[in-house]
Design an enzyme around this catalytic site. Structure first.
Site, PDB file in Angstrom:
ATOM      1  N   HIS A 117       7.679 -13.842  -8.940  1.00 32.76           N
ATOM      2  CA  HIS A 117       6.584 -12.981  -8.495  1.00 32.76           C
ATOM      3  C   HIS A 117       5.478 -12.859  -9.533  1.00 32.76           C
ATOM      4  O   HIS A 117       4.368 -12.424  -9.213  1.00 32.76           O
ATOM      5  CB  HIS A 117       7.101 -11.594  -8.095  1.00 32.76           C
ATOM      6  CG  HIS A 117       7.486 -10.691  -9.223  1.00 32.76           C
ATOM      7  ND1 HIS A 117       8.787 -10.522  -9.658  1.00 32.76           N
ATOM      8  CD2 HIS A 117       6.738  -9.883 -10.011  1.00 32.76           C
ATOM      9  CE1 HIS A 117       8.817  -9.649 -10.639  1.00 32.76           C
ATOM     10  NE2 HIS A 117       7.583  -9.248 -10.888  1.00 32.76           N
ATOM     11  N   ASP A 147      13.992 -14.920  -7.410  1.00 28.89           N
ATOM     12  CA  ASP A 147      12.800 -14.471  -8.144  1.00 28.89           C
ATOM     13  C   ASP A 147      12.727 -15.089  -9.534  1.00 28.89           C
ATOM     14  O   ASP A 147      12.426 -14.415 -10.519  1.00 28.89           O
ATOM     15  CB  ASP A 147      12.767 -12.946  -8.247  1.00 28.89           C
ATOM     16  CG  ASP A 147      11.369 -12.418  -8.564  1.00 28.89           C
ATOM     17  OD1 ASP A 147      10.419 -13.225  -8.574  1.00 28.89           O
ATOM     18  OD2 ASP A 147      11.228 -11.209  -8.816  1.00 28.89           O
ATOM     19  N   GLY A 219       4.594  -5.604 -16.373  1.00 26.19           N
ATOM     20  CA  GLY A 219       4.296  -6.582 -17.413  1.00 26.19           C
ATOM     21  C   GLY A 219       5.536  -7.077 -18.123  1.00 26.19           C
ATOM     22  O   GLY A 219       5.520  -8.124 -18.763  1.00 26.19           O
ATOM     23  N   ASN A 220       6.646  -6.330 -18.016  1.00 28.11           N
ATOM     24  CA  ASN A 220       7.920  -6.778 -18.571  1.00 28.11           C
ATOM     25  C   ASN A 220       8.595  -7.807 -17.669  1.00 28.11           C
ATOM     26  O   ASN A 220       9.551  -8.471 -18.094  1.00 28.11           O
ATOM     27  CB  ASN A 220       8.887  -5.604 -18.770  1.00 28.11           C
ATOM     28  CG  ASN A 220       8.726  -4.922 -20.111  1.00 28.11           C
ATOM     29  OD1 ASN A 220       8.310  -3.770 -20.181  1.00 28.11           O
ATOM     30  ND2 ASN A 220       9.043  -5.624 -21.185  1.00 28.11           N
ATOM     31  N   SER A 221       8.142  -7.931 -16.436  1.00 28.54           N
ATOM     32  CA  SER A 221       8.778  -8.841 -15.487  1.00 28.54           C
ATOM     33  C   SER A 221       8.836 -10.258 -16.044  1.00 28.54           C
ATOM     34  O   SER A 221       7.838 -10.794 -16.531  1.00 28.54           O
ATOM     35  CB  SER A 221       8.007  -8.857 -14.164  1.00 28.54           C
ATOM     36  OG  SER A 221       8.155  -7.645 -13.491  1.00 28.54           O
ATOM     37  N   GLY A 277      26.061 -21.310   8.132  1.00 36.72           N
ATOM     38  CA  GLY A 277      25.590 -21.094   9.496  1.00 36.72           C
ATOM     39  C   GLY A 277      26.286 -19.960  10.223  1.00 36.72           C
ATOM     40  O   GLY A 277      26.589 -20.068  11.413  1.00 36.72           O
ATOM     41  N   VAL A 278      26.548 -18.856   9.505  1.00 37.20           N
ATOM     42  CA  VAL A 278      27.167 -17.690  10.130  1.00 37.20           C
ATOM     43  C   VAL A 278      26.419 -16.434   9.718  1.00 37.20           C
ATOM     44  O   VAL A 278      25.756 -16.397   8.679  1.00 37.20           O
ATOM     45  CB  VAL A 278      28.658 -17.535   9.712  1.00 37.20           C
ATOM     46  CG1 VAL A 278      29.478 -18.702  10.217  1.00 37.20           C
ATOM     47  CG2 VAL A 278      28.792 -17.378   8.197  1.00 37.20           C
TER      48      VAL A 278
END
Length: 491
Positions: A117, A147, A219-221, A277-278
């Site tokens: 992000h 992410d 900003g720490n992301s 596929g469940v």
């Protein structure tokens, strides 16, 4: 005097209780191990690690329509007024948006880890080293589901790289350090402890987070969470805050999740996952009794997608998966993670209960793509809308001109507009009201109701009991945790 007597009396009662029970009081004495875990200063490890952490700056061009009265009809007397002051009704402008984040070097060749992000939709990405050297960065690959993103810079500088640590060894109460770029203040070091492990915050389908009280802000992301040995045990990803600032509840993606993803991005530029596929749900005590299961663990299959790997292997609605290649499946998140960690075309062995009997089934996994995931969520928008209304207690609408007018919303608003809120429903219990706009689910941007429907469907299939959404109301935005009710629990 009375207070003193009360304290003495309480202490006497406590001591008497221990003596009667024959138990000696527990005495904690300082030990050499304790002294090592609580250093007198973090300065030595911080000095060593600071050069490995970088600041990340991105620019993103957005197109916006100029003027609050840009819908004025031709010939309107106010059009000349706005034209005179440089505002052309109906005219589109481009505006540069800037964002800041953090990252860390994992390879001296110039590979840098950050959050998806942080760089999502960026036109340009720059990396700023500790000595303020600015370098243009290339996006090697990213993975929105966890992410994560991997960048590459070319430089003659000698970069300092850090090593991944074993996040599974991080215990509640262990000291940790975060280094990053909060509010553009690069090279900031904060310390705290591991507050909890295995937190599900609905910021990704395949991960549970390390919770920490280490100060983490905007900003720490993308920055690292270190143990006291200087190893990366997490990637700082999200905070829970009513104000948008640090309140001591931050979340880091564990290294055991991040490291294999980054390795795959480095090697292939993308992440390829297995697909079963469940749709699944958790096994409650009531379901365990009704299905004659020995315990309330596993992933209960609610639906098998036609022509999927699960369908080809003969899996059925009502099967309860309790093992995956010999590893225990405790809940739907375990099954989702183990499947995602497997390669397409790999044959895996599932241990499951069917009609009270345990058996094993071999399944050749398919390849999970965005297309198959969206198809697995179902193409019936009305059905998904009804499920969202049942589980969240809201009806959603696109930010059309009619919706903007009805709820007095800004012209440039995007997201999913909450059109109705069920009285006494989950959303109403959190103070949500018509006219609020869901801008994000977790860290994923929302462009319209369909994105929320997909997130709700996914959360319910994985047994999650809530969604964290970014809500806007007027000029204010805040994250809100909305409980989810499984549709079968509706009266």
């Amino acid at each position: 005097m009375q207070l003193s007597r009360l304290r003495t009396a309480v202490a006497g009662v406590a001591c008497s209780a221990m003596l009667v029970a024959g138990a000696a009081p527990i005495v904690f004495t300082p030990s050499e191990a304790t002294a090592q875990e609580m250093p007198p200063s973090f300065a030595p490890v911080a000095k060593k690690l600071l050069p490995s952490v970088v600041n990340i700056s991105t620019t993103h061009t957005v197109e916006e329509q100029a003027g609050p009265l840009s819908q004025l009809p031709e010939g309107h007397p106010l059009r000349r007024f706005f034209k005179q002051f440089g505002d052309q009704p109906g005219e589109h402008r481009e505006r540069q948006m800037r964002a800041l984040g953090s990252g860390f070097v994992i390879d001296k060749a110039g590979y840098i880890v950050t959050n998806h992000h942080v760089i999502d939709k960026a036109d340009d990405v720059s990396v700023i080293l500790q000595d303020d050297t600015r370098l243009e960065a290339e996006i090697v690959g990213d993975d929105p589901k966890t992410d994560l993103a991997l960048l590459k810079v070319d430089t003659d500088h000698e970069l300092t790289a850090v090593n991944w640590g074993d996040s599974s060894k991080a215990e509640i109460g262990d000291w940790v350090l975060a280094i990053g770029n909060p509010f553009g203040l690069g090279g900031s070091v904060t310390a705290g402890i591991v507050s909890a492990r295995g937190r599900a915050i609905n910021a990704g389908p395949y991960s549970s987070f390390i919770q920490t009280d280490t100060a983490i802000n905007q900003g720490n992301s993308g920055g690292p969470l270190f143990n006291t040995e200087g190893e990366v045990i997490g990637v700082n990803t999200a905070i829970l805050s009513p104000s948008g600032g640090n309140v001591g509840v931050g979340f880091a993606l564990p290294a055991k999740v991040a490291e294999p993803i980054i390795t795959e991005l480095k090697e292939n530029g993308e992440v390829v996952r297995g697909w079963l596929g469940v749709s699944v749900q958790p096994v409650t005590d009531q379901l365990a009794r009704g299905l004659e299961l020995p315990q309330n663990e596993g992933a209960l299959i609610g639906d098998v997608r036609p022509d999927s790997p699960a369908d080809a292997a003969g899996l059925q609605s009502g099967d309860v998966v309790v093992g995956f290649n010999g590893d225990k499946v405790r809940d739907p998140r375990d099954l989702a993670w183990m499947t995602a960690q497997s390669d397409p075309d790999e044959t895996v062995e599932l241990s499951l209960y069917r009609d009270g009997d345990q058996r094993t089934v071999e399944v050749e996994l398919g390849r999970l793509s965005d297309a198959t995931q969206q198809a697995a969520l179902g193409g019936d928008t009305d059905k998904l809308a009804r499920k969202t209304a049942q589980s969240m207690g809201v009806q959603l609408a696109a930010p059309t001109a009619r919706a903007r007018e009805q709820f007095d919303l800004p012209r440039d608003v995007d997201g999913a507009v909450i059109a109705r809120v069920a009285p006494n429903g989950p959303a109403a219990s959190r103070g949500i009201r018509p006219g609020d706009v869901i801008r994000q689910v977790g860290r994923r941007p929302v462009e319209g109701p369909r994105d929320v429907y997909a997130a709700v469907e996914q959360a319910l299939s994985q047994g999650q009991d809530g969604l964290v959404v970014l809500l806007s109301r007027g000029n204010q935005t805040q994250f809100v945790s909305i409980p989810l009710i499984q549709p079968e629990q509706q009266g």
